[in-house]
Scaffold this motif. Structure first.
Motif, short mmCIF file in Angstrom:
data_model
loop_
_atom_site.label_atom_id
_atom_site.label_comp_id
_atom_site.label_asym_id
_atom_site.label_seq_id
_atom_site.Cartn_x
_atom_site.Cartn_y
_atom_site.Cartn_z
N HIS A 1 8.63 25.60 42.48
CA HIS A 1 9.62 26.50 43.07
C HIS A 1 10.38 25.85 44.22
O HIS A 1 11.05 26.54 44.99
CB HIS A 1 8.94 27.79 43.55
CG HIS A 1 8.31 28.57 42.44
ND1 HIS A 1 8.97 28.85 41.27
CD2 HIS A 1 7.07 29.12 42.32
CE1 HIS A 1 8.16 29.55 40.47
NE2 HIS A 1 7.02 29.71 41.09
N ARG A 2 10.26 24.53 44.35
CA ARG A 2 11.00 23.81 45.37
C ARG A 2 11.44 22.46 44.82
O ARG A 2 10.85 21.95 43.85
CB ARG A 2 10.14 23.60 46.63
CG ARG A 2 9.69 24.86 47.29
CD ARG A 2 8.69 24.61 48.39
NE ARG A 2 9.29 23.96 49.55
CZ ARG A 2 8.60 23.62 50.64
NH1 ARG A 2 7.29 23.83 50.68
NH2 ARG A 2 9.21 23.06 51.66
N ASN B 1 13.62 31.43 52.00
CA ASN B 1 13.69 31.04 50.60
C ASN B 1 13.27 29.58 50.47
O ASN B 1 13.90 28.70 51.06
CB ASN B 1 15.13 31.23 50.10
CG ASN B 1 15.30 30.83 48.64
OD1 ASN B 1 14.37 30.37 47.99
ND2 ASN B 1 16.50 31.00 48.13
N THR C 1 15.55 26.37 50.02
CA THR C 1 16.37 25.77 51.07
C THR C 1 15.65 24.69 51.85
O THR C 1 16.26 24.04 52.70
CB THR C 1 16.84 26.86 52.06
OG1 THR C 1 15.70 27.46 52.69
CG2 THR C 1 17.63 27.95 51.33
N HIS D 1 6.38 37.97 47.53
CA HIS D 1 7.50 37.14 47.10
C HIS D 1 8.82 37.90 47.25
O HIS D 1 9.76 37.69 46.51
CB HIS D 1 7.32 36.69 45.65
CG HIS D 1 6.14 35.80 45.49
ND1 HIS D 1 6.15 34.47 45.81
CD2 HIS D 1 4.87 36.08 45.08
CE1 HIS D 1 4.95 33.95 45.61
NE2 HIS D 1 4.17 34.90 45.16
N SER E 1 11.04 37.53 49.40
CA SER E 1 12.17 36.69 49.80
C SER E 1 12.71 35.86 48.65
O SER E 1 13.76 35.25 48.77
CB SER E 1 11.76 35.77 50.95
OG SER E 1 10.81 34.83 50.50
N PHE E 2 11.99 35.79 47.52
CA PHE E 2 12.49 35.05 46.37
C PHE E 2 13.62 35.85 45.72
O PHE E 2 13.49 37.04 45.50
CB PHE E 2 11.40 34.84 45.31
CG PHE E 2 10.42 33.75 45.65
CD1 PHE E 2 9.34 34.02 46.46
CD2 PHE E 2 10.58 32.49 45.15
CE1 PHE E 2 8.41 33.03 46.74
CE2 PHE E 2 9.66 31.49 45.44
CZ PHE E 2 8.58 31.77 46.25
N PRO E 3 14.74 35.21 45.34
CA PRO E 3 15.68 35.89 44.46
C PRO E 3 15.00 36.20 43.14
O PRO E 3 14.06 35.52 42.75
CB PRO E 3 16.81 34.85 44.28
CG PRO E 3 16.63 33.88 45.40
CD PRO E 3 15.15 33.85 45.68
N LEU F 1 17.82 34.56 40.56
CA LEU F 1 16.96 33.40 40.81
C LEU F 1 17.45 32.20 40.01
O LEU F 1 17.57 31.09 40.54
CB LEU F 1 15.52 33.74 40.43
CG LEU F 1 14.51 32.59 40.49
CD1 LEU F 1 14.36 32.09 41.92
CD2 LEU F 1 13.17 33.03 39.93
#
Length: 451
Positions: free
Chosen positions: A125-126, A200, A203, A239, A241-243, A248
């Protein structure tokens, strides 16, 4: 002078064009012809100037164009420093096996830090940027790369932990800059006291080094899984703050386009059954548009033993033509009992143990000896000098195109200002005529009063 519109050849000296866009004077920029004191503006300044734009919408378009030009010029300046250090992005849909592919290039210790598996709780996820250890030992180069990443993401990259368990949590976005995202509680000593519980993770990229990359002398970017569903399988974690959903997927494609500024080539990992998935087509479109002309490689993973390589080749032919894909590789599913009949021996230098199997990708478009067509030999296929030239050419062509758009904006703006001036004079003339007109009882003009 507007740049050449012939896109077949890039400008020989992009710096001259960049300087011209930012210059003022007798032979560059704009000079007002109406103010008591002459005002000079560069093309870049004029694009976003309210006093130059013919309308608010024109100013908005000019401001966006100026931002694109400034960003591209900054990118070209940084490229001068990192062009001898090519970076390849590895991306794909959820569960395609991109992290497994990337791990084949790392040392056994590095592989332990890569999060692999099925399901979102084992997903990436990053963005994780892996560099050869020899690059990491070069302070000037490392500083330049960190500066570029900070510009791209808006946050400085976070070092990937040497502890495999913590590194995998970082991969999954559960830990940011040493803070657990669900509690905001520090897990290790950090100087930045920012609360990262609502940030997020897209970023804040991760950055790591590995000696396994010293041989191929390529940097690799493990990109977040591109998915269209909701984050699931992460029980007990917040979660919010996750789109979510399509938002997403769109956010990750947007960041993928941004990381393209750093990359000299792209490897897109997919399953054979996902070749016509809308999500994959959107990823390929993003890559094609982000860096036109930069090599794109399609890696088909987990192929069933019942499919011969020529079947894979036929299935991907349309995608190659549509998205300018340079080559296609395929790896048979090593988890299948029948896969062993198709899987070739590993290439020299690739260390595979029975306890830790790895996909072996071979070129589906060639029928010569297997030892000469492995994706593992990526550095042989992607010559650093050729990549640098191609990336520079792509960036230069983009600057050339944006420069032409800037000149079009100025010409259209001048035309609109002329139309506005003509309309203003016409309105004044009509007002004066109406003021001086003498009319008879029928309302017809019978004469003019001269004042």
């Amino acid at each position: 002078m507007p740049p050449s519109r012939h896109a077949s050849q890039p400008p020989n000296c992009w710096q001259q064009l960049a300087d011209l866009l930012d210059a003022t004077g007798e032979h560059a920029g704009l000079t007002s012809d109406y103010a008591s004191t002459p005002v000079q503006l560069s093309v870049l300044a004029a694009l976003e100037s309210a006093s130059v734009a013919a309308s608010q919408s024109q100013q908005a378009a000019g401001t966006a164009l100026a931002a694109q030009l400034s960003g591209l010029i900054a990118q070209l300046n940084l490229f001068q420093l990192v062009s001898h250090c090519p970076v390849v992005a590895v991306t794909g849909l959820l569960n395609a096996g991109k992290s497994s592919l990337l791990a084949t290039y790392l040392s056994p210790e590095g592989r332990q830090r890569v999060l692999r598996g099925v399901g979102n709780d084992q997903g990436t996820h990053r963005f994780v940027i892996w560099l050869p250890q020899i690059w990491w030992s070069d302070p000037e180069l490392l500083s330049t790369l960190i500066s570029l990443l900070t510009t791209i993401f808006g946050h400085a990259p976070e070092p990937l932990s040497d502890d495999s368990a913590e590194a995998q949590q970082q991969y999954n976005g559960l830990v940011l800059n040493g803070f657990a995202r669900n509690t905001g509680q520090a897990q290790m000593s950090v100087s930045d006291a920012t609360d990262y519980s609502s940030v997020n993770p897209l970023t804040i990229p991760l950055i790591a080094s590995d000696s396994g990359l010293d041989t191929i002398r390529l940097g690799l970017v493990d990109c977040p899984d591109i998915q269209t569903g909701f984050l699931e399988g992460l029980s007990g974690e917040d979660h919010s703050s996750f789109p979510q959903g399509a938002e997403l997927a769109a956010a990750r494609r947007d960041q993928l386009g941004r990381i393209g500024r750093l990359c000299s080539a792209f490897v897109v990992v997919s399953r054979l059954s996902s070749l016509h998935d809308e999500g994959l087509l959107q990823v390929l479109t993003t890559l094609r548009d982000a860096m036109p002309g930069v090599p794109r490689i399609l890696a088909i993973n987990k192929v069933k033993a019942r499919y011969a390589l020529d079947v894979v080749r036929d299935e991907t032919r349309l995608l190659m033509d549509r998205f300018g894909i340079n080559s296609v590789f395929a790896a048979y599913d090593y988890r299948s009992s029948l896969g062993g009949t198709r899987i070739p021996p590993p290439p020299p230098g690739m260390k595979i143990s029975p306890e830790e199997p790895q996909p072996i990708f071979v070129d589906v478009g060639r029928e010569d000896q297997l030892t000469s067509r492995y994706l593992y030999d990526l550095s042989q296929r992607l010559d650093a000098g050729a990549l640098a030239r191609e990336s520079h050419r792509s960036l230069s062509l983009q600057l050339q195109s944006l420069g032409s758009q800037a000149m079009d904006w100025l010409n259209q703006n001048e035309l609109r200002l002329g139309q506005q001036l003509t309309a203003a004079w016409q309105a004044i003339a009509e007002a004066c005529f109406e003021f001086m007109a003498e009319r008879d009882e029928t309302g017809r003009v019978s004469g003019l009063r001269l004042q």
